[in-house]
Design a protein around this motif. Structure first.
Motif, PDB file in Angstrom:
ATOM      1  N   PRO A   1     -10.357   1.122   2.665  1.00 40.88           N
ATOM      2  CA  PRO A   1     -10.420   0.526   3.950  1.00 40.88           C
ATOM      3  C   PRO A   1     -11.075  -1.099   3.867  1.00 40.88           C
ATOM      4  O   PRO A   1     -11.065  -1.825   4.805  1.00 40.88           O
TER       5      PRO A   1
ATOM      6  N   THR B   1      -4.065   0.203   2.952  1.00 41.36           N
ATOM      7  CA  THR B   1      -5.555   0.349   3.434  1.00 41.36           C
ATOM      8  C   THR B   1      -6.104   1.893   3.559  1.00 41.36           C
ATOM      9  O   THR B   1      -7.187   2.036   3.991  1.00 41.36           O
ATOM     10  N   ARG B   2      -4.912   2.847   3.483  1.00 43.96           N
ATOM     11  CA  ARG B   2      -5.571   4.115   3.810  1.00 43.96           C
ATOM     12  C   ARG B   2      -6.447   4.624   2.776  1.00 43.96           C
ATOM     13  O   ARG B   2      -7.529   5.268   3.291  1.00 43.96           O
TER      14      ARG B   2
END
Length: 173
Positions: free
Chosen positions: A133, A129-130
Motif C-alpha cells: 500500500p 499496490t495490493r
C-alpha cells in the motif's frame, strides 16, 4: 495477470521487446530503439536481483505482452544515481525518508498500443499496490497521458521543497 520475481529473466527478451515498443513511441520518440533495448536489458538483469523485486505481466488473447510493471522495495540509504538525486533534491531528505524509503517503487509501467484504453495500467498498479500500500513512482513531465492517469487514479504529488526538475514524484493513494 502473472506475477514474477527473478524468474522474469526467463522472459527478458520478450519483455525488452515490449519495453522498447512502449518507450520509443510518443512522447519518447527521441529515444534510439537499439540503445533503449540495450539499456533496459542491462537494468533488468540488475533490477531483478534487488530485494523485493516483482514484475507483473498481462498478455493479450493472442499471447503477446499487453502490459507490464516492475518494481521493488526502496532501500535505505536512498540512492542518488539515475533520477534519485533529482527526487532527493525535489522532495528533501525528510520527505524521501518518510514517503519513499521502505515503500514499493514502481520502476517501469508500460501498456502496449493494442491494449491502451482497457484499464490495464490501472489493473497493473492495483496489483502492485495490493500487497504494497505504500508505493511511489516517477513520471517524466512531458508524459502528459501518464500524469493524467496517475492523478485520475488518486496518486498524489508530495509537496515540492526544492527546485523543479523534469520528473514528477507520485505516491499511492
Amino acid at each position: 495477470m502473472l506475477t514474477h520475481g527473478r524468474d522474469i529473466l526467463d522472459r527478458a527478451d520478450e519483455l525488452t521487446t515490449a519495453y522498447v515498443e512502449v518507450f520509443t513511441a510518443p512522447p519518447f520518440e527521441h529515444r534510439d530503439p537499439e540503445q533503449t533495448r540495450i539499456a533496459f536489458r542491462e537494468r533488468l538483469e540488475t533490477d531483478a536481483q534487488r530485494p523485493g523485486f516483482q514484475a507483473w505481466i498481462e498478455r493479450s488473447e493472442d499471447g503477446r505482452i499487453a502490459g507490464f510493471l516492475t518494481g521493488w522495495t526502496t532501500p535505505a540509504p536512498f540512492r542518488t544515481d539515475r533520477s534519485y538525486g533529482s527526487v532527493l533534491d525535489r522532495l528533501g531528505a525528510e520527505q524521501v525518508e518518510e514517503l519513499l524509503v521502505g515503500a514499493f517503487e514502481v520502476d517501469e509501467l508500460g501498456v502496449l498500443p493494442h491494449a491502451r484504453g482497457t484499464g490495464l495500467a490501472r489493473r497493473l498498479l492495483e496489483a502492485a499496490t495490493r500487497d504494497h500500500p505504500r508505493a511511489w513512482l516517477l513520471a517524466w513531465n512531458q508524459n502528459h497521458a501518464a500524469i493524467a492517469l496517475y492523478r485520475h487514479l488518486g496518486w498524489k504529488e508530495p509537496e515540492v521543497r526544492g527546485p523543479e526538475h523534469d520528473i514528477l514524484v507520485f505516491v499511492a493513494p
